[in-house]
Write an enzyme that holds these catalytic residues in place. Structure first.
Site, PDB file in Angstrom:
ATOM      1  N   CYS A  96       0.587  -0.981   0.399  1.00  0.00           N
ATOM      2  CA  CYS A  96       0.277  -0.179  -0.132  1.00  0.00           C
ATOM      3  C   CYS A  96       0.708   1.283   0.157  1.00  0.00           C
ATOM      4  O   CYS A  96       0.729   2.915  -0.325  1.00  0.00           O
ATOM      5  CB  CYS A  96      -0.948   0.069   0.787  1.00  0.00           C
ATOM      6  SG  CYS A  96      -0.145   0.103   2.601  1.00  0.00           S
ATOM      7  N   CYS A 116      -3.700  -2.212  -1.665  1.00  0.00           N
ATOM      8  CA  CYS A 116      -2.291  -3.102  -1.083  1.00  0.00           C
ATOM      9  C   CYS A 116      -1.920  -4.417  -1.589  1.00  0.00           C
ATOM     10  O   CYS A 116      -1.020  -5.331  -1.154  1.00  0.00           O
ATOM     11  CB  CYS A 116      -3.008  -4.108   0.860  1.00  0.00           C
ATOM     12  SG  CYS A 116      -3.384  -2.855   1.982  1.00  0.00           S
ATOM     13  N   LYS A 123      -6.956  -8.388  10.643  1.00  0.00           N
ATOM     14  CA  LYS A 123      -6.970  -7.638  10.058  1.00  0.00           C
ATOM     15  C   LYS A 123      -7.803  -7.221   9.915  1.00  0.00           C
ATOM     16  O   LYS A 123      -8.772  -7.665   8.555  1.00  0.00           O
ATOM     17  CB  LYS A 123      -5.750  -7.263   9.591  1.00  0.00           C
ATOM     18  CG  LYS A 123      -5.767  -6.217   8.566  1.00  0.00           C
ATOM     19  CD  LYS A 123      -4.432  -5.273   7.967  1.00  0.00           C
ATOM     20  CE  LYS A 123      -3.528  -3.948   7.773  1.00  0.00           C
ATOM     21  NZ  LYS A 123      -2.785  -3.665   7.207  1.00  0.00           N
ATOM     22  N   ARG A 175      -2.484   5.964   7.613  1.00  0.00           N
ATOM     23  CA  ARG A 175      -2.379   6.236   6.173  1.00  0.00           C
ATOM     24  C   ARG A 175      -1.475   7.696   5.763  1.00  0.00           C
ATOM     25  O   ARG A 175      -1.190   7.773   4.734  1.00  0.00           O
ATOM     26  CB  ARG A 175      -3.659   6.397   5.762  1.00  0.00           C
ATOM     27  CG  ARG A 175      -4.421   4.617   5.429  1.00  0.00           C
ATOM     28  CD  ARG A 175      -5.278   4.355   4.902  1.00  0.00           C
ATOM     29  NE  ARG A 175      -6.367   2.990   5.491  1.00  0.00           N
ATOM     30  CZ  ARG A 175      -6.538   2.131   5.457  1.00  0.00           C
ATOM     31  NH1 ARG A 175      -7.731   2.932   5.365  1.00  0.00           N
ATOM     32  NH2 ARG A 175      -7.403   1.194   5.915  1.00  0.00           N
ATOM     33  N   LYS A 225      -5.103  -7.070  14.940  1.00  0.00           N
ATOM     34  CA  LYS A 225      -5.214  -6.001  14.635  1.00  0.00           C
ATOM     35  C   LYS A 225      -6.863  -5.225  14.403  1.00  0.00           C
ATOM     36  O   LYS A 225      -7.068  -5.423  13.432  1.00  0.00           O
ATOM     37  CB  LYS A 225      -3.990  -5.082  13.393  1.00  0.00           C
ATOM     38  CG  LYS A 225      -3.875  -3.978  13.257  1.00  0.00           C
ATOM     39  CD  LYS A 225      -2.956  -4.048  11.919  1.00  0.00           C
ATOM     40  CE  LYS A 225      -2.952  -3.228  11.421  1.00  0.00           C
ATOM     41  NZ  LYS A 225      -1.733  -2.463  10.072  1.00  0.00           N
ATOM     42  N   SER A 255      -2.589   3.434  14.710  1.00  0.00           N
ATOM     43  CA  SER A 255      -2.065   4.343  14.703  1.00  0.00           C
ATOM     44  C   SER A 255      -3.712   5.493  14.915  1.00  0.00           C
ATOM     45  O   SER A 255      -3.960   6.317  15.641  1.00  0.00           O
ATOM     46  CB  SER A 255      -2.065   4.820  13.111  1.00  0.00           C
ATOM     47  OG  SER A 255      -3.751   4.641  12.643  1.00  0.00           O
ATOM     48  N   TYR A 267       2.416   2.826  19.432  1.00  0.00           N
ATOM     49  CA  TYR A 267       3.334   4.059  19.080  1.00  0.00           C
ATOM     50  C   TYR A 267       3.252   4.570  20.046  1.00  0.00           C
ATOM     51  O   TYR A 267       4.653   5.795  20.571  1.00  0.00           O
ATOM     52  CB  TYR A 267       2.249   5.134  18.132  1.00  0.00           C
ATOM     53  CG  TYR A 267       1.506   3.622  16.105  1.00  0.00           C
ATOM     54  CD1 TYR A 267       3.116   5.061  15.760  1.00  0.00           C
ATOM     55  CD2 TYR A 267       1.005   3.618  16.996  1.00  0.00           C
ATOM     56  CE1 TYR A 267       3.011   3.965  14.634  1.00  0.00           C
ATOM     57  CE2 TYR A 267       0.307   2.898  15.258  1.00  0.00           C
ATOM     58  CZ  TYR A 267       1.510   3.535  13.997  1.00  0.00           C
ATOM     59  OH  TYR A 267       1.132   2.723  12.843  1.00  0.00           O
TER      60      TYR A 267
HETATM   61  C1  PBG Z   1      -0.106  -1.972   5.969  1.00  0.00           C
HETATM   62  C2  PBG Z   1      -0.288  -1.599   7.048  1.00  0.00           C
HETATM   63  C3  PBG Z   1      -1.834  -0.943   7.520  1.00  0.00           C
HETATM   64  C4  PBG Z   1      -1.248  -0.516   9.271  1.00  0.00           C
HETATM   65  C5  PBG Z   1       0.010  -1.444   9.280  1.00  0.00           C
HETATM   66  N1  PBG Z   1      -0.106  -1.867   8.039  1.00  0.00           N
HETATM   67  C6  PBG Z   1      -2.899   0.190   7.103  1.00  0.00           C
HETATM   68  C7  PBG Z   1      -4.156  -0.461   6.171  1.00  0.00           C
HETATM   69  O1  PBG Z   1      -3.893  -1.750   6.032  1.00  0.00           O
HETATM   70  O2  PBG Z   1      -4.477   0.423   5.954  1.00  0.00           O
HETATM   71  C8  PBG Z   1      -1.663   0.126  10.319  1.00  0.00           C
HETATM   72  C9  PBG Z   1      -1.456   0.465  11.273  1.00  0.00           C
HETATM   73  C10 PBG Z   1      -1.929   1.699  11.882  1.00  0.00           C
HETATM   74  O3  PBG Z   1      -3.649   2.161  11.975  1.00  0.00           O
HETATM   75  O4  PBG Z   1      -1.079   2.183  13.377  1.00  0.00           O
HETATM   76  N2  PBG Z   1      -1.169  -2.504   5.139  1.00  0.00           N
END
Ligand code: PBG
Length: 332
Positions: free
Chosen positions: A118, A126, A191, A201, A244, A270, A309
């Site tokens: 991504c 992705c 996820k 992002r 996640k 995040s 974080y």
């Molecule tokens: C990549 C990825 C993402 C995150 C970790 N690896 C973003 C997504 O899937 O859009 C998110 C991490 C976060 O929000 O801290 N695919």
């Protein structure tokens, strides 16, 4: 002992605790490295978190290690993106360079590299798009090439996060075929398609330009499906699983740990960081106390490791509170 007796003072409460107290060794710190910059740049929606230059990322890694945090997870922002994310497996790519530089400077720090496309594609999805849909076969091939390039650069662990079917098996096979049997796989098994990823992002400049990620990331109405995802990843060769986001998904952490009894990480994403940070800046919440309570909740639910974080700050605070942990062999 009555229930009130159990709580009568800090000493008794400590003695009767069912969950181990948080320590730096439970943590994994995510870091962002951006190609072509000289100075760090703060991420707007994540105050206190930065995109670092190659040089700065090494300094960060040194500090993280000195705080007793055993692992980092690395995300790269390349200078050039294209439709098929072709720089993602470049030997001289920003992540590959950063892995090499960090492993040279801090060889004992465990370096995990996130494997996804991504951040490398102009459309922000992705994987590789075919007829407006992320194509599983082509994407898995690409992910394996990326994972292999990270292994060649010296990564200890690769963490595929694209939610493609069969991605763990393909990566495992490529690693074995190319003589990297010791490189571990931390699988983003479960996820969810979550709105809590928005600040990330901003950090890797990867918001999808059309549609969303719901055709590959999980539907948050489901939890039996999470067990299936996790089971498959174990069969495919994962060394550790991940759930996640973490907040709002503790039932999933709990079920996976209970039912599968496999090493498990959770990713406090995040948006979770942004929420606590924003409320703390406003003075609505006590940042340190809320953080400790939230993270302990992840451990109580069954997470062995927590990606956050806040890892660096938390390790610093734990040290100030006299809770510096002995260094141990990292779990992943
Ligand atoms: C990549 C990825 C993402 C995150 C970790 N690896 C973003 C997504 O899937 O859009 C998110 C991490 C976060 O929000 O801290 N695919």
């Amino acid at each position: 002992m009555s229930l009130r007796d159990r709580r009568k003072n800090e000493l008794t409460r400590k003695k009767l605790r069912e969950t181990q107290e948080l320590s730096a060794k439970d943590l994994i710190m995510p870091i962002f490295v951006k190609e072509g910059i000289l100075e760090k740049k703060e991420i707007k929606s994540m105050p206190g978190i930065y995109q670092f230059s190659l040089k700065q990322v090494v300094k960060q890694a040194e500090e993280i290690y000195s705080l007793g945090i055993p692992s980092i997870i690395l995300f790269g922002i390349p200078a050039h993106k294209d439709k098929i994310g072709s720089v993602a497996y470049d030997k001289k790519g920003i992540v590959q360079e950063a892995i090499g530089a960090i492993k040279t400077a801090v060889p004992r720090l465990n370096v995990i590299a996130d494997v996804c496309m991504c951040g490398y594609t102009t459309h922000g999805h992705c994987g590789i798009i075919k007829n407006s849909y992320v194509d599983n076969v082509q994407t898995v091939k690409m992910l394996s090439r990326i994972a292999l390039s990270y292994a060649c650069a010296g990564a200890d662990t690769v963490a595929p996060s694209a939610m493609m079917d069969g991605q763990v098996r393909a990566i495992k096979e490529v690693l074995i075929r190319n003589n990297y049997p010791k490189v571990r796989i931390l699988a983003y098994s479960v996820k969810y398609a979550s709105s809590f990823y928005n600040p990330f992002r901003d950090a890797v400049e990867s918001a999808p330009k059309f549609g969303d990620r719901k055709t590959y990331q999980m539907d948050y109405y489901n939890s039996d499906e999470a067990i299936l995802e996790a089971k498959l990843d174990i069969q495919e060769g994962a060394d550790m699983l991940m759930v996640k986001p973490a907040l709002g998904y503790q039932d999933i952490i709990y079920r996976i740990k209970k039912e599968l009894k496999f090493p498990l990480a959770c990713y406090s994403v995040s948006g979770e960081y942004a929420m606590i940070k924003a409320a703390s800046v406003k003075g609505y919440l006590d940042e340190k106390k809320v953080l400790l309570e939230t993270m302990t909740g992840f451990k109580r639910a069954g997470a062995d490791l927590i990606i956050s974080y806040y890892a660096q700050d938390l390790a610093r605070w734990l040290k100030q509170w006299g809770r510096f942990s002995k260094r141990t062999v990292p779990m992943i």
